[in-house]
Design an enzyme around this catalytic site. Sequence first.
Site, PDB file in Angstrom:
ATOM      1  N   ASP A 213     118.738  82.557  57.811  1.00 22.41           N
ATOM      2  CA  ASP A 213     118.132  83.408  56.792  1.00 22.41           C
ATOM      3  C   ASP A 213     117.857  82.625  55.503  1.00 22.41           C
ATOM      4  O   ASP A 213     118.642  81.754  55.114  1.00 22.41           O
ATOM      5  CB  ASP A 213     119.134  84.549  56.504  1.00 22.41           C
ATOM      6  CG  ASP A 213     118.615  85.578  55.521  1.00 22.41           C
ATOM      7  OD1 ASP A 213     117.590  86.213  55.822  1.00 22.41           O
ATOM      8  OD2 ASP A 213     119.241  85.748  54.452  1.00 22.41           O
ATOM      9  N   GLU A 249     114.097  80.817  58.565  1.00 19.29           N
ATOM     10  CA  GLU A 249     113.265  81.839  57.933  1.00 19.29           C
ATOM     11  C   GLU A 249     112.752  81.321  56.608  1.00 19.29           C
ATOM     12  O   GLU A 249     113.519  80.871  55.758  1.00 19.29           O
ATOM     13  CB  GLU A 249     114.060  83.122  57.686  1.00 19.29           C
ATOM     14  CG  GLU A 249     113.178  84.227  57.142  1.00 19.29           C
ATOM     15  CD  GLU A 249     113.762  84.985  55.975  1.00 19.29           C
ATOM     16  OE1 GLU A 249     113.199  86.030  55.621  1.00 19.29           O
ATOM     17  OE2 GLU A 249     114.765  84.544  55.398  1.00 19.29           O
TER      18      GLU A 249
END
Length: 522
Positions: A213, A249
């Site tokens: 993330d 990401e």
Amino acid sequence: MKLFILLLALLGPGAAQHDPHAKHGRTAIVHLFEWRWEDVAVECERFLAPNGYAGVQISPPHENILLTSPWRPWWERYQPISFNLCSRSGTESELRDMITRCNNVGVNIYVDAVINHMCGSSGGEGSHSVCGSWFSAPKKDFPTVPFSHWDFNDHKCRTGSGNIENYGDAYQVRDCRLVGLLDLALEKDYVRGKVAEYMNKLIDMGVAGFRVDACKHMWPGDLAAVLGRLHNLNTDWFSGGSRPFIYQEARLLILLAWVIDLGGEPIMAREYFHLGRVTEFKYGAKLGTIFRKWNGEKLSYTKSWGEGWGFMPDGNALVFVDNHDNQRGHGAGGAAIVTFWDPRLHKMAVAFMLAHPYGVARVMSSFRWDRHFVNGKDQNDWVGPPSFDNGTTKPVPINPDETCGDGWVCEHRWRQIKNMAIFRNVVNGQPLGNWWDNQSNQVAFGRGNRGFIVFNNDDWDLDVTLNTSMPGGTYCDVISGQKDGGRCTGKQINVGDDGRAHFKISNRDEDPFVAVHAESKL
Ligand SMILES: *[C@@H]1O[C@H](CO)[C@@H](O)[C@H](O)[C@H]1NC(C)=O
Ligand SMILES: *[C@@H]1O[C@H](CO)[C@@H](O)[C@H](O)[C@H]1NC(C)=O
Ligand SMILES: *[C@@H]1O[C@H](CO)[C@@H](O)[C@H](O)[C@H]1NC(C)=O
């Protein structure tokens, strides 16, 4: 051979982290957003393995803050308060059981790893965490890890608020708080060690890799140091020396791509290419624009789809039509993104992605919420998964027709999408060929002699004879139906001995596209 060795040398040891380690020739990953571990385990056994899905991206398994205002938003899972494996999705033993059962049927597990930050700076103090661990956001004290105030980046951040204020400043983007989230000092050996310990525990349990993330918000060098400490995959299920699959990401890419055009790009996706794959956000945004026919875009323009559209190199890309952020208006892509709310377009866009060879593909599996737009913004974009009043996530019930109940959308089970996941496996490794288009929104292409797909996104019928390069015979269309024993439940396509076949697709068909592959032949 020399070229191959040279390439390996250029890419370095990190190149290994680009391989999803899919088994049995499987190719597509599905994101079972917010599913409970128990439901993922049984889904691997009853549906994903039999239908050839390669793996599952699971929601973050670490303990997170318990948010009650708004009530249990999905984003609370992106605010860790410890690395205990205890969450809304289940306990550590349920997680372990899921990983084992999915691995045993050849379905990989990829963990959503939140390692850039802990909870928000306004997260308060106490035991309001999903499994009761105490923490203090104001004191930056997370004794369960433990992390304390000197394990955070605030001393490096130069903005008045301590938050990222200017996304054009690479230092702010990496050293300041992303929307107020306490930013971990990943330059510290101790912090790197704790993060690697968390990820290694999961690797040892048998996961195949990580969706990392918020990578844009971490320095590539810090990320490299953490990833460099990761163990090889568990040899109970993976061959010796396998590196975890890493996909990073980087949801600002679209915004930053515009900045590139203006000549001021501060952070480039390629800074991260040596560490693993990177999520290609332009892919879904452009594909959505094309299928919606916005901005004068036409499906025929996808003849050069992939790198030809300025996307990152094929070997670096992780692609998707929508994800859990942009399907609710968060992150990049805006209203162009096609989600389950536009099922006809969504099925076509996902089918296009799965038929096309570019990138490692991820299918989204969502839950429904009550959308409520005010001035174009969904006021309910925060709503968490289907839950009981006490906040416990509901199980995923399966209806007799194989669809899901209780608000779980299960796009991955829709016949058209499931069959295209199989199509991708059947044509894996075959080059794209036999391209045809009508210079508008009717296109067709094949994958070697293993599969062929035809789309009609124009407002009139398609009626054309095309060279599929496939062996002569009768094939079942896997969109309007599929092969069932010795017959087709939907349309039948007759391919002549010269490989040519006649296609007729009305623009009013429920699904205006047709796909056949080697295993749908009668
Ligand atoms: C929450 O409610 C559901 C449904 O009533 C129940 O099955 C479950 O045990 C409850 N969980 C907790 C933690 O109270
Ligand atoms: C698109 O396809 C249809 C039929 O397949 C054809 O009639 C039409 O002329 C084609 N070209 C354009 C530019 O629409
Ligand atoms: C169909 O396409 C293939 C591959 O391009 C080619 O080899 C073959 O000759 C074509 N067949 C016909 C009938 O045009």
